[in-house]
Motif scaffolding. Structure first.
Motif, PDB file in Angstrom:
ATOM      1  N   GLU A  69      -0.179  -2.407  -6.343  1.00 37.48           N
ATOM      2  CA  GLU A  69      -0.380  -1.028  -6.801  1.00 37.48           C
ATOM      3  C   GLU A  69      -1.348  -0.291  -5.886  1.00 37.48           C
ATOM      4  O   GLU A  69      -1.139   0.867  -5.552  1.00 37.48           O
ATOM      5  N   LYS A  83       0.474   0.449  -2.557  1.00 34.55           N
ATOM      6  CA  LYS A  83       1.433   1.558  -2.663  1.00 34.55           C
ATOM      7  C   LYS A  83       0.713   2.900  -2.602  1.00 34.55           C
ATOM      8  O   LYS A  83       1.255   3.879  -2.090  1.00 34.55           O
ATOM      9  N   ASP A  96       2.812   3.776   2.775  1.00 39.04           N
ATOM     10  CA  ASP A  96       4.131   4.271   2.391  1.00 39.04           C
ATOM     11  C   ASP A  96       5.058   3.091   2.117  1.00 39.04           C
ATOM     12  O   ASP A  96       5.970   2.805   2.898  1.00 39.04           O
ATOM     13  N   LEU A  97       4.809   2.387   1.026  1.00 40.84           N
ATOM     14  CA  LEU A  97       5.653   1.263   0.654  1.00 40.84           C
ATOM     15  C   LEU A  97       6.652   1.711  -0.409  1.00 40.84           C
ATOM     16  O   LEU A  97       6.311   2.497  -1.289  1.00 40.84           O
ATOM     17  N   THR A 129       8.914   1.762  -3.777  1.00 42.60           N
ATOM     18  CA  THR A 129       8.511   1.438  -5.153  1.00 42.60           C
ATOM     19  C   THR A 129       8.968   0.058  -5.587  1.00 42.60           C
ATOM     20  O   THR A 129       8.355  -0.547  -6.450  1.00 42.60           O
ATOM     21  N   SER A 171       8.799  -2.710  -3.926  1.00 42.81           N
ATOM     22  CA  SER A 171       8.127  -3.734  -3.129  1.00 42.81           C
ATOM     23  C   SER A 171       7.661  -4.887  -4.012  1.00 42.81           C
ATOM     24  O   SER A 171       7.321  -4.692  -5.175  1.00 42.81           O
ATOM     25  N   ALA A 208       9.788  -5.548   1.142  1.00 40.14           N
ATOM     26  CA  ALA A 208      10.248  -4.221   0.729  1.00 40.14           C
ATOM     27  C   ALA A 208      11.529  -3.880   1.477  1.00 40.14           C
ATOM     28  O   ALA A 208      11.514  -3.774   2.699  1.00 40.14           O
TER      29      ALA A 208
END
Length: 169
Positions: free
Chosen positions: A18, A21, A25-26, A28, A30, A47
């Protein structure tokens, strides 16, 4: 009541993801798992078919400045065409993410995973590793930044740990 000091903690992969993120820029969807502990804690983030590795330094081993210098050196090596890891920038354009752990601040750096396996037998892989290490050492001669990181020498590897262990022997 006095609090008990913590010398080492391990982050929850779900909670850590969390935070990642928020700073990177990972995607959602992941996934984060604890991968390995050693000189650093390593978390693997998967991801959309891509792998990333988060290296979390142990508390008080290196400063954020020293890790920034390491990232500069990695960029120096990459600019010379050496096959080394790729650090990933945070949204704020920094490379080092500071994480508040119970023992104090720990620094983390996210790296893009390398999916390929080394080719050839053990002798070929060792020759390639030796060649890469030689190139790293030769490239270090042209690196203009003077590191604040302590040298890895006999004192760091033998004498300092021995002093820490002496009271228990």
């Amino acid at each position: 009541m006095n609090s008990i000091k913590v010398s080492y903690s391990q982050f929850s992969p779900i909670s850590l993801l969390e935070k990642l993120k928020y700073h990177y820029d990972l995607p959602t969807d992941s996934i984060c798992i604890f991968f390995k502990s050693g000189l650093n804690d390593i978390y693997k983030i998967t991801a959309q078919g891509n792998s990333f590795f988060l290296r979390v330094s142990l508390f008080s081993v290196y400063s954020t400045t020293q890790i920034d210098e390491e990232i500069q050196f990695i960029h120096h090596l990459r600019a010379r065409g050496l096959s080394v890891v790729e650090p990933i920038q945070c949204k704020d354009k920094s490379y080092v993410l500071e994480l508040d752990a119970p023992e104090g601040m720990r620094q983390a750096v996210l790296f893009r995973g390398i999916e390929q396996s080394p080719a050839g037998g053990a002798d070929i892989r060792m020759k390639n590793l030796g060649s890469l290490l030689a190139q790293v050492h030769m490239s270090s001669l042209s690196f203009q930044n003077h590191s604040t990181r302590p040298l890895i020498n006999e004192t760091m590897l033998v004498e300092a740990p021995t002093r820490l262990l002496a009271p228990f022997l």
